[in-house]
Structure formats: C-alpha cells, structure tokens
Design an enzyme around this catalytic site. Structure first.
Site, mmCIF file in Angstrom:
data_model
loop_
_atom_site.group_PDB
_atom_site.id
_atom_site.type_symbol
_atom_site.label_atom_id
_atom_site.label_comp_id
_atom_site.label_asym_id
_atom_site.label_seq_id
_atom_site.Cartn_x
_atom_site.Cartn_y
_atom_site.Cartn_z
ATOM 1 C CB CYS A 106 -0.910 -0.005 1.224
ATOM 2 S SG CYS A 106 -0.024 -0.121 2.779
ATOM 3 C CG HIS A 125 -4.082 0.701 4.482
ATOM 4 N ND1 HIS A 125 -3.368 -0.013 3.555
ATOM 5 C CD2 HIS A 125 -5.219 1.084 3.840
ATOM 6 C CE1 HIS A 125 -4.045 -0.079 2.419
ATOM 7 N NE2 HIS A 125 -5.161 0.586 2.562
ATOM 8 C CG ASN A 150 -7.895 1.147 0.129
ATOM 9 O OD1 ASN A 150 -6.673 0.973 0.237
ATOM 10 N ND2 ASN A 150 -8.757 0.592 0.954
#
Lengths: 247, 104
Positions: free
Chosen positions: A26, A164, A202
């Site tokens: 990520c 994240h 995302n």
C-alpha cells in the site's frame, strides 16, 4: 480554503484504482499515486509509474512485506525517477536483487518530499492548492466497510496505531441532510446535519468500497489521518504556479 | 391460528446461505470441512461486528460483507497493512538542527 475539492474530477490526474493483491505494498501504491497526480497537475501529462520498481529497488528489501511512504520517496530520489507501469509492470511479488531501474526510461521524477503539519485545515489547504497527499491511517474499520462516511473515535479506531497508506484526493461535506438512521427511518431520526469528509483512494481494487475509494470524517483526526501526511514535490517551490482543485 | 396460513413474506437469509453467496461472489473455496467451519465462524463474527459498527457509527458509513469477511482482524492486518508499522515507527517529528538530531 474551498468548501470542497475532488481531484478525480480533473481528467488525467488520478490514475486508475490499483489492486495490491497479496502484496503489502500500500505504501508503494500510495506513493505512486501521489507522484502521478502531481505530475499531471504540474506538467499536464498523464503518467502511470512503476510500483514494482519501488518494491524491487527499495533499500529495505522485501517491499511486499510492508514499508513506509518515505522509503518509497527515497527510492525515487536515489533512482532519479521512476519507469512507467507499462515498461516495469506490477507482479505482486518482489525480486529484491533484481532492481531493473537502470533498464527503463524514467517517466516521472521528484525534487524532494515533505511531511505536512498534523493539522486537518493545513492538509486541506495543501490538498486544494498543490494536489493529492499520501496519508497513513489505522485500517481497522475498512475490513467491513462498504460505503458512506466513517466517523471513528479513538476507541473504535486508534489514531496512533496507523498501518495502511492511501492517497488523499479530496474533501467535501455530505449532501444528505441527516444521518443514515434518519434516512433509513429504522430507529430514532437524527437531527438534520451534513458531515465533513475526506475522499481517499485505496489500493484494494475498484470492486471494494466506493469504486475503490472511501470517505473518512474530516475534523476529528479519524483513524490517525494526520499522523503522516507526506507528499512529493515535483517542482522547485520558486517556480510554483497556482493550481485549482475542481469543487 | 389464522396467521398460520398467511404468507410470511421474505425471510432473512440463513448464515450459511449468506456465506455461500460470499464464496460465489469472491470466488472462495476452502481446503477441508474444518477450514470451512473455521471460516464460517470468522464470517459470522465479522458480520456481527459489522452490525455493531452500524449501530455505533455516527457517520453515514455502511458496514457488511466485503472481500475480507472471512479473515480475522489479525489476518487482515497481516495481509493488507504494512507490517513494519507494527513495531515502533521511526521518529519523524524531530526538528532538523535540534540537539537530538546530531548531524544535519
């Protein structure tokens, strides 16, 4: 500060939603998205940079086992830019001793990178006037998330335990007058209200969340969004031209 | 009584039916019955947690079945977070040029 901002509405700035699959990358995908967006804003060029290069050439080795946005930026600086996604495509695994950075032409590069103040107004202003920013949040509530604005508390989403990285692409205020319960009418109606939110990109594919995006409450440091707001600089500050984020 | 003959209308899906739909939607299969039972249990817990989040949430977010509904919170963190963050993050707030930072 505009009341809303959404870089997705300006064509060619935000690249398609990525899918990290079984690779904990990520941090690399958020970094790539940041550079792509800034490159588009500054140079009016649509680029998609190589996430795989960030993984293969990172100084910390196996990038599929996690990493930091600042390490990705250092990799970009050390390699004098990044190759294109097309030349050096994402594989979903890492060959730490197979860095192919020198093999391909660079399509984007950065001057440096900075961390913004941990203040949501500062972040919003920078987002609106300069472009998208990487942030690192606690992703706990995203496991069950489908859509809407997440309003977290430190008890439901610890702002210190961030794990994240994603790309902040805009902000706004919900148009719905009233909360979900008021709309559904299942229980006691809530008073009419609108909710300020952040729009985040995302890297779990376009099938997840709101077509790959999600929204977090703005103004309450939801899930630690202010902890590590980092962004590249693709141009020297003295040459800066004003840009305008579409509302 | 007289109610017995009436059409009860649409009934909520059984947990196993919901789980089967999840498996189809996200192309999930499990290696043996024990693993299936374990994943079903995790799925049930996650659905309960999603319902709890819906009840608690003050925003407009909806929670429910997602591609990660058969994972424990720990598995989810390991698979999709960045594990290196689990330890102590390096100090990023130190001022450049302060006594702590030493050389520039």
């Amino acid at each position: 500060l505009p009341s809303s901002c959404d870089w997705r509405r300006l064509k060619g700035i935000i690249s398609p939603i990525r899918q990290q699959e079984n690779c904990n990358c990520c941090w690399a995908m958020a970094t790539a998205g940041n550079i792509e967006a800034l490159w588009g804003i500054r140079y009016n060029q649509v680029v998609q940079v190589s996430v795989q290069e960030l993984l293969d050439c990172g100084r910390c080795g196996d990038g599929c086992r996690g990493g930091f946005v600042w390490d990705a930026f250092i990799t970009v600086l050390n390699n004098s830019g990044l190759a294109s996604e097309r030349d050096y495509p994402f594989q979903g695994d890492v060959k730490p001793h197979k860095c192919l950075a020198k093999k391909y032409k660079k399509v984007a590069w950065i001057q440096d990178f900075i961390m913004l103040q941990d203040n949501e107004k500062t972040i919003a202003r920078y987002l609106a006037t300069e472009g998208p920013i990487t942030v690192t949040i606690n992703m706990k509530l995203l496991q069950q998330y489908q859509k809407g604005v997440i309003k977290a508390t430190p008890a439901t989403c610890d702002p210190q335990a961030v794990d994240h990285s994603v790309l902040l692409v805009g902000f706004g205020r919900s148009k719905s007058v009233g909360g979900r319960r008021a709309e559904g009418g299942a229980s006691q109606p809530h008073p009419r209200r609108s909710i300020p939110y952040w729009i985040l990109k995302n890297s779990w594919g376009a099938e997840w969340g709101e077509e790959g995006y999600f929204r977090l409450h703005r103004g309450s440091n939801a899930c630690g969004i202010t902890k590590y707001p980092l962004t590249a600089r693709v141009d020297l500050p003295v040459k800066k031209r004003p840009v305008s984020c579409p509302p | 009584g007289s109610l017995r003959n009436k059409d009860p209308g649409p009934q909520p899906l059984e947990l196993k039916q919901v789980f089967m739909l999840f498996q189809i939607q996200y192309n999930r299969s499990y290696s043996n019955p024990e693993e299936y039972a374990r994943r079903l249990d995790i799925f049930a817990r996650n659905l309960a947690h999603a319902q709890q989040l819906e009840a608690e949430d003050l925003g407009t977010a909806e929670f429910g079945v997602t591609p990660f509904s058969d994972l424990t919170e720990e598995e989810f963190g390991q698979l999709y977070g960045h594990q290196r963050m689990a330890g102590e993050a390096p100090s990023m707030g130190r001022k450049v040029g302060s006594e702590e930072s030493g050389e520039s």
